[in-house]
Design a protein around this motif. Structure first.
Motif, short mmCIF file in Angstrom:
data_model
loop_
_atom_site.label_atom_id
_atom_site.label_comp_id
_atom_site.label_asym_id
_atom_site.label_seq_id
_atom_site.Cartn_x
_atom_site.Cartn_y
_atom_site.Cartn_z
N GLY A 126 -8.98 -0.60 -4.72
CA GLY A 126 -8.81 0.34 -3.61
C GLY A 126 -9.92 0.19 -2.58
O GLY A 126 -9.68 0.26 -1.37
N ARG A 127 -11.15 -0.03 -3.05
CA ARG A 127 -12.27 -0.22 -2.12
C ARG A 127 -12.09 -1.48 -1.29
O ARG A 127 -12.38 -1.51 -0.09
CB ARG A 127 -13.60 -0.27 -2.89
N LEU A 148 0.83 -1.20 0.00
CA LEU A 148 0.00 0.00 0.00
C LEU A 148 0.87 1.25 0.00
O LEU A 148 0.63 2.19 -0.76
CB LEU A 148 -0.91 0.00 1.23
N PRO A 206 -6.97 5.64 -9.41
CA PRO A 206 -6.24 4.41 -9.55
C PRO A 206 -4.90 4.56 -10.25
O PRO A 206 -3.96 3.87 -9.93
CB PRO A 206 -7.19 3.51 -10.37
N ALA A 252 -5.70 4.66 0.13
CA ALA A 252 -5.72 3.51 -0.78
C ALA A 252 -7.00 3.43 -1.57
O ALA A 252 -7.02 2.95 -2.71
CB ALA A 252 -5.51 2.22 0.02
N ALA A 253 -8.09 3.90 -0.97
CA ALA A 253 -9.39 3.82 -1.63
C ALA A 253 -9.70 5.04 -2.47
O ALA A 253 -10.80 5.14 -3.04
CB ALA A 253 -10.49 3.64 -0.58
N ALA A 282 -2.64 5.97 -7.49
CA ALA A 282 -2.42 5.06 -6.38
C ALA A 282 -1.82 3.73 -6.83
O ALA A 282 -1.42 2.93 -6.01
CB ALA A 282 -3.74 4.79 -5.66
N TYR A 340 -3.37 1.29 -8.62
CA TYR A 340 -4.30 0.19 -8.72
C TYR A 340 -4.84 0.07 -10.14
O TYR A 340 -5.23 1.06 -10.75
CB TYR A 340 -5.47 0.38 -7.75
#
Length: 297
Positions: free
Chosen positions: A187-188, A116, A176, A171-172, A179, A181
């Motif tokens: 992320g969720r 993360l 994306p 993270a959420a 971050a 992702y």
């Protein structure tokens, strides 16, 4: 700090606004109620907000004559240096309204959250709406910033809780590409694991949380986080169990259910696999455990 402990720094703006610039990233200008997370405790500088007519200094930070010098904050003290106060209030004067910040420093187990942290920018801004929408984060920050509050032995634990909640929000974030992702649903799901680890998650329910099929979710999660959803969930639960054993007086028999285990045998096996010792031995060897009962915030 042992070899597996990393450090993070967070700044929560109580009043006014300021500029926070971490090495190698663009400056951030948080205002009141906003939180800046430096998940790898990068060296950074806090300075007053620039005003019209300020000439930038060579490092890009306005510093005209008569302006208070920016505050340089080493994110990573030397190996023989203490971490410093876990919680403190910073005051920053400038030509405009003064700024006050709640500054937090904490250590965390790098083994469980490295994917993360490595996927995030060096500095992340969480706006007021997102902070206010996270009750645990919001209420802990308010507790730490309460007028007249004195530092106490629980400050490091509270700072860690703020970090974990802020990390889950970061993270959420619906960014994306920034971050790291491949799908916003990842992320969720990561945020759900970080903050709702005690719920009876399965790979199927995590995939539904992400809005993805099981197969697509499993592949995307492994690509983004570096491990399977089940392993990541186990690591998060066991990390929380270790914290409860070391830092609270919660009865050992209550720990498995608190972190999402219905089977005590399964919990003991998972804990021993992660830490090489039993939960009871881990608690007995913890140098800073607090025997007072655990209180919910």
């Amino acid at each position: 700090m042992d070899a597996v402990t990393a450090r993070a720094v967070l700044h929560y703006v109580l009043d006014g606004g300021c500029r926070i610039a971490a090495a190698g990233t663009a400056p951030l200008d948080p205002a009141g109620g906003e939180l800046v997370l430096l998940p790898a405790a990068t060296r950074h500088r806090i300075s007053p907000l620039p005003v019209a007519g300020d000439a930038p200094a060579p490092d890009g930070h306005p510093a005209p004559p008569g302006r208070p010098a920016p505050t340089d904050l080493p994110g990573m003290p030397g190996p023989t240096s203490p971490l410093g106060p876990a919680v403190r209030i910073l005051a920053l004067d400038g030509p405009g309204p003064p700024a006050r910040l709640l500054s937090l420093r904490t250590g965390y187990d790098r083994r469980t959250v490295r994917p993360l942290v490595s996927a995030l920018p060096r500095a992340v801004l969480l706006d007021r709406r997102r902070v206010e929408g996270a009750p645990l984060l919001r209420d802990t920050l308010r507790l730490l910033a309460a007028p007249g509050r004195r530092a106490g032995p629980g400050d490091r634990l509270l700072a860690l809780r703020v970090f974990e909640a802020a990390l889950a929000l970061a993270a959420a974030a619906p960014r994306p590409s920034e971050a790291g992702y491949p799908h916003p649903g990842i992320g969720r799901s990561v945020a759900a694991i970080e903050t709702r680890y005690a719920e009876p998650w399965t790979v199927d329910t995590l995939a539904r949380e992400a809005g993805m099929s099981r197969s697509s979710f499993t592949a995307a999660f492994r690509e983004a986080v570096g491990t399977s959803p089940a392993r990541h969930l186990t690591a998060r639960r066991i990390r929380e169990a270790a914290r409860l054993l070391a830092e609270t007086g919660l009865p050992q028999s209550a720990v498995p259910a608190r972190v999402g285990y219905r089977s005590r045998v399964g919990f003991h096996l998972a804990f021993r696999t992660a830490y090489g010792t039993t939960p009871g031995e881990y608690r007995a060897a913890s140098p800073r455990r607090d025997r007072r009962p655990l209180r919910r915030l």
